[in-house]
Design an enzyme around this catalytic site. Structure first.
Site, PDB file in Angstrom:
ATOM      1  NE  ARG A  93      13.233 -19.630 -23.689  1.00 53.90           N
ATOM      2  CZ  ARG A  93      14.399 -19.360 -24.279  1.00 53.90           C
ATOM      3  NH1 ARG A  93      15.440 -19.019 -23.535  1.00 53.90           N
ATOM      4  NH2 ARG A  93      14.517 -19.446 -25.567  1.00 53.90           N
TER       5      ARG A  93
ATOM      6  CE  LYS B 142      -6.975 -15.351 -14.383  1.00 54.49           C
ATOM      7  NZ  LYS B 142      -8.353 -14.920 -14.684  1.00 54.49           N
TER       8      LYS B 142
ATOM      9  CD  GLU C 151     -12.848  -6.095  -8.423  1.00 53.36           C
ATOM     10  OE1 GLU C 151     -13.399  -7.184  -8.164  1.00 53.36           O
ATOM     11  OE2 GLU C 151     -12.708  -5.668  -9.593  1.00 53.36           O
TER      12      GLU C 151
ATOM     13  CE  LYS D  88      -7.183 -13.025  -7.612  1.00 53.07           C
ATOM     14  NZ  LYS D  88      -6.948 -11.932  -8.530  1.00 53.07           N
TER      15      LYS D  88
ATOM     16  CD  GLU E 189     -10.800 -17.717 -14.782  1.00 52.00           C
ATOM     17  OE1 GLU E 189      -9.794 -17.001 -14.657  1.00 52.00           O
ATOM     18  OE2 GLU E 189     -11.903 -17.311 -15.161  1.00 52.00           O
TER      19      GLU E 189
ATOM     20  NE  ARG F 212      -7.609 -16.981 -10.813  1.00 47.41           N
ATOM     21  CZ  ARG F 212      -6.298 -16.795 -10.754  1.00 47.41           C
ATOM     22  NH1 ARG F 212      -5.491 -17.824 -10.708  1.00 47.41           N
ATOM     23  NH2 ARG F 212      -5.799 -15.587 -10.734  1.00 47.41           N
TER      24      ARG F 212
ATOM     25  CG  ASN G  70     -14.781 -13.879 -13.871  1.00 41.39           C
ATOM     26  OD1 ASN G  70     -13.909 -13.039 -13.748  1.00 41.39           O
ATOM     27  ND2 ASN G  70     -14.580 -15.038 -14.475  1.00 41.39           N
TER      28      ASN G  70
ATOM     29  CG  HIS H 267     -15.876  -8.930 -12.850  1.00 38.98           C
ATOM     30  ND1 HIS H 267     -16.243  -8.894 -11.524  1.00 38.98           N
ATOM     31  CD2 HIS H 267     -14.685  -8.283 -12.926  1.00 38.98           C
ATOM     32  CE1 HIS H 267     -15.297  -8.274 -10.834  1.00 38.98           C
ATOM     33  NE2 HIS H 267     -14.345  -7.896 -11.660  1.00 38.98           N
TER      34      HIS H 267
ATOM     35  CG  HIS I 255     -15.755  -7.234 -18.219  1.00 38.96           C
ATOM     36  ND1 HIS I 255     -15.556  -8.580 -18.023  1.00 38.96           N
ATOM     37  CD2 HIS I 255     -14.824  -6.607 -17.464  1.00 38.96           C
ATOM     38  CE1 HIS I 255     -14.536  -8.749 -17.189  1.00 38.96           C
ATOM     39  NE2 HIS I 255     -14.084  -7.566 -16.838  1.00 38.96           N
TER      40      HIS I 255
ATOM     41  CG  HIS J 196     -12.781  -3.057 -13.226  1.00 37.73           C
ATOM     42  ND1 HIS J 196     -13.417  -3.860 -14.152  1.00 37.73           N
ATOM     43  CD2 HIS J 196     -12.449  -3.856 -12.178  1.00 37.73           C
ATOM     44  CE1 HIS J 196     -13.453  -5.106 -13.684  1.00 37.73           C
ATOM     45  NE2 HIS J 196     -12.871  -5.122 -12.493  1.00 37.73           N
TER      46      HIS J 196
HETATM   47  N1  LIG Z   1      -4.100  -9.690 -12.627  1.00 32.53           N
HETATM   48  C1  LIG Z   1      -5.279  -9.764 -12.037  1.00 32.53           C
HETATM   49  O1  LIG Z   1      -5.648 -10.805 -11.491  1.00 32.53           O
HETATM   50  C2  LIG Z   1      -6.129  -8.551 -12.000  1.00 32.53           C
HETATM   51  C3  LIG Z   1      -7.264  -8.518 -11.169  1.00 32.53           C
HETATM   52  C4  LIG Z   1      -8.003  -7.347 -11.124  1.00 32.53           C
HETATM   53  C5  LIG Z   1      -7.660  -6.247 -11.910  1.00 32.53           C
HETATM   54  N2  LIG Z   1      -6.556  -6.326 -12.715  1.00 32.53           N
HETATM   55  C6  LIG Z   1      -6.160  -5.182 -13.551  1.00 32.53           C
HETATM   56  O2  LIG Z   1      -5.838  -4.094 -12.688  1.00 32.53           O
HETATM   57  C7  LIG Z   1      -6.026  -2.887 -13.410  1.00 32.53           C
HETATM   58  C8  LIG Z   1      -6.747  -1.903 -12.524  1.00 32.53           C
HETATM   59  O3  LIG Z   1      -5.940  -1.644 -11.394  1.00 32.53           O
HETATM   60  P1  LIG Z   1      -6.127  -0.300 -10.543  1.00 32.53           P
HETATM   61  O4  LIG Z   1      -7.551  -0.135 -10.200  1.00 32.53           O
HETATM   62  O5  LIG Z   1      -5.116  -0.329  -9.478  1.00 32.53           O
HETATM   63  O6  LIG Z   1      -5.843   0.851 -11.625  1.00 32.53           O
HETATM   64  P2  LIG Z   1      -4.511   1.696 -11.927  1.00 32.53           P
HETATM   65  O7  LIG Z   1      -3.323   0.864 -11.873  1.00 32.53           O
HETATM   66  O8  LIG Z   1      -4.795   2.456 -13.175  1.00 32.53           O
HETATM   67  O9  LIG Z   1      -4.471   2.715 -10.703  1.00 32.53           O
HETATM   68  C9  LIG Z   1      -5.483   3.692 -10.568  1.00 32.53           C
HETATM   69  C10 LIG Z   1      -4.881   5.103 -10.458  1.00 32.53           C
HETATM   70  O10 LIG Z   1      -4.434   5.300  -9.120  1.00 32.53           O
HETATM   71  C11 LIG Z   1      -3.078   5.710  -9.126  1.00 32.53           C
HETATM   72  N3  LIG Z   1      -2.499   5.216  -7.873  1.00 32.53           N
HETATM   73  C12 LIG Z   1      -2.263   3.937  -7.526  1.00 32.53           C
HETATM   74  N4  LIG Z   1      -1.816   3.871  -6.267  1.00 32.53           N
HETATM   75  C13 LIG Z   1      -1.764   5.127  -5.799  1.00 32.53           C
HETATM   76  C14 LIG Z   1      -1.394   5.722  -4.557  1.00 32.53           C
HETATM   77  N5  LIG Z   1      -1.017   4.965  -3.519  1.00 32.53           N
HETATM   78  N6  LIG Z   1      -1.438   7.055  -4.435  1.00 32.53           N
HETATM   79  C15 LIG Z   1      -1.865   7.833  -5.476  1.00 32.53           C
HETATM   80  N7  LIG Z   1      -2.259   7.353  -6.656  1.00 32.53           N
HETATM   81  C16 LIG Z   1      -2.206   6.010  -6.818  1.00 32.53           C
HETATM   82  C17 LIG Z   1      -2.502   5.107 -10.376  1.00 32.53           C
HETATM   83  O11 LIG Z   1      -1.315   5.767 -10.780  1.00 32.53           O
HETATM   84  C18 LIG Z   1      -3.673   5.323 -11.337  1.00 32.53           C
HETATM   85  O12 LIG Z   1      -3.684   6.641 -11.814  1.00 32.53           O
HETATM   86  C19 LIG Z   1      -6.787  -3.243 -14.667  1.00 32.53           C
HETATM   87  O13 LIG Z   1      -5.926  -3.192 -15.767  1.00 32.53           O
HETATM   88  C20 LIG Z   1      -7.247  -4.668 -14.432  1.00 32.53           C
HETATM   89  O14 LIG Z   1      -7.369  -5.418 -15.616  1.00 32.53           O
HETATM   90  C21 LIG Z   1      -5.805  -7.447 -12.777  1.00 32.53           C
HETATM   91 ZN   LIG Z   2     -12.590  -6.771 -11.207  1.00 30.10          ZN
END
Ligand SMILES: NC(=O)c1ccc[n+]([C@@H]2O[C@H](COP(=O)([O-])OP(=O)(O)OC[C@H]3O[C@@H](n4cnc5c(N)ncnc54)[C@H](O)[C@@H]3O)[C@@H](O)[C@H]2O)c1
Ligand SMILES: [Zn+2]
Length: 349
Positions: free
Chosen positions: A117, A139, A181, A216, A226, A230, A234, A237, A241, A253
């Site tokens: 939990r 989130k 972003e 943010k 949200e 919030r 988007n 977005h 998407h 993305h």
């Molecule tokens: N929770 C939220 O509010 C929120 C907001 C935006 C995005 N997201 C989520 O985040 C995800 C995308 O995140 P992302 O763009 O970081 O993608 P990711 O986590 O897939 O990372 C991108 C790539 O870079 C590599 N990497 C990361 N840091 C590195 C470093 N310092 N050196 C070398 N390689 C590195 C990772 O291993 C991966 O291969 C999506 O799933 C999205 O839905 C969540």
């Molecule tokens: Zn985004």
């Protein structure tokens, strides 16, 4: 100089620390408080770069690996992580430390929200996108075969620890995704940040990250669950998407967000909400930093079809975040299909 941002949240506030070299002394970071049992969740890309040295530094830490890639942001991975947390003897006083990009942050965060939990969660984002966006705001969640982020929770981290030096190993394409972003945040609230995005390799990285994150933070503090503004986060977005889906995720993305920002600005202009200069500025900035501004081979009608299944379009009701100008977002409902299609067709050329 190191930056500290305090975030107010209904379940308890937390601090974001942005400091070059922070990873090398995480053991004495009071906010993270990693003196007790800690499981570092990371992936095989990050583990040899930063995971092993971090585990050695902390008094009582083990590593749990998940595979690298959005396709592993699943309940199946969460299930495996629970097994690792049990095997590591993590109890309710323990900490999950998410070390990686947004995929690790969202998945490990969801495990931390639900295991026993809820246990402590420290986010250590390593991608630019995770630093400026995913690690902030509470989130967490995973994807289902039916769609992205369909299962999740609100779980505020106990601390967010950002060491900008790790960005040196981030691939350029991923850097640009984070920049998209950050540009979105600039458009929502901060002209100075937009200028910094244009020269992101030359500016003070701690200052740059702090500004991008602050946008943010301000929004999620005012609307943590949200219910209202919030949704401004988007911006671009709905288009993004659809582009990701129709391209079968060949577009990353952030790349899709870049074109989404152009589309949202063009639609704003077409509806008489903003000046043409905003449109030109947005396109110029994205081009300058090497992000796409056109949809290429993708078909406008197919994209529109994908947009109308967006979960943010309540009951198929078109809903866009648009701009009257920098710092002036608004939500517009019932935009006519023809208007959207015209914008998408313009983005072919
Ligand atoms: N929770 C939220 O509010 C929120 C907001 C935006 C995005 N997201 C989520 O985040 C995800 C995308 O995140 P992302 O763009 O970081 O993608 P990711 O986590 O897939 O990372 C991108 C790539 O870079 C590599 N990497 C990361 N840091 C590195 C470093 N310092 N050196 C070398 N390689 C590195 C990772 O291993 C991966 O291969 C999506 O799933 C999205 O839905 C969540
Ligand atoms: Zn985004």
């Amino acid at each position: 100089m190191a930056k500290h941002i305090t975030v107010e949240a209904p379940e308890g506030g937390y601090e974001i620390t942005i400091e070059r070299g922070l990873l090398a002394h995480m053991n004495d970071c009071p906010k993270a408080n990693l003196s007790g049992r800690t499981v570092i969740v990371t992936n095989p890309t990050i583990q040899p770069l930063y995971g092993e040295s971090l585990a050695r530094l902390l008094p009582d830490a083990t590593i749990a690996l998940m595979k690298d890639g959005e396709q592993y942001k699943t309940l199946n991975t969460v299930g495996k992580l629970y097994g690792e947390l049990v095997a590591a003897g993590l109890d309710r006083s323990g900490t999950v430390l998410a070390l990686g990009g947004g995929v690790v942050g969202d998945t490990a965060g969801f495990a931390a929200a639900t295991y026993m939990r809820g246990v402590r969660l420290v986010q250590v984002p390593t991608s630019l996108l995770a630093m400026v966006d995913a690690s902030v705001g509470g989130k967490v969640g995973v994807d289902l075969p039916q769609g992205k982020n369909l299962v999740g929770a609100f779980k505020q981290p106990d601390a967010v620890c950002i060491d900008p030096d790790v960005l040196q190993t981030l691939p350029e394409r991923e850097w640009n995704c984070g920049l998209a972003e950050a540009i979105k945040h600039g458009l929502l609230a901060d002209t100075v940040l937009l200028g910094m995005c244009a020269r992101s390799h030359e500016v003070d990285i701690e200052e740059f990250l702090a500004r991008a994150i602050q946008v943010k933070v301000d929004i999620v503090e005012r609307d943590p669950y949200e219910k209202g503004e919030r949704a401004f986060l988007n911006l671009g977005h709905t288009f993004a998407h659809a582009i990701e889906q129709v391209s079968e995720y060949r577009w990353l993305h952030g790349e899709a967000v870049a074109v989404g920002l152009v589309a949202a600005t063009r639609l704003s202009y077409a509806l008489g909400l903003c000046d043409e200069s905003l449109l030109n500025d947005v396109e110029k900035l994205l081009e300058q930093v090497g992000l796409p501004t056109r949809i290429g081979k993708l078909d406008p009608k197919t994209l529109y079809g994908a947009m109308s299944t967006d979960k943010k379009w309540r009951g198929g009701h078109p809903r866009f975040v648009l701009l009257r100008g920098v710092g002036k977002p608004l939500i517009v409902e019932d935009v006519r299909r023809a208007e959207v299609l015209t914008v998408l067709k313009e983005l072919k050329s």
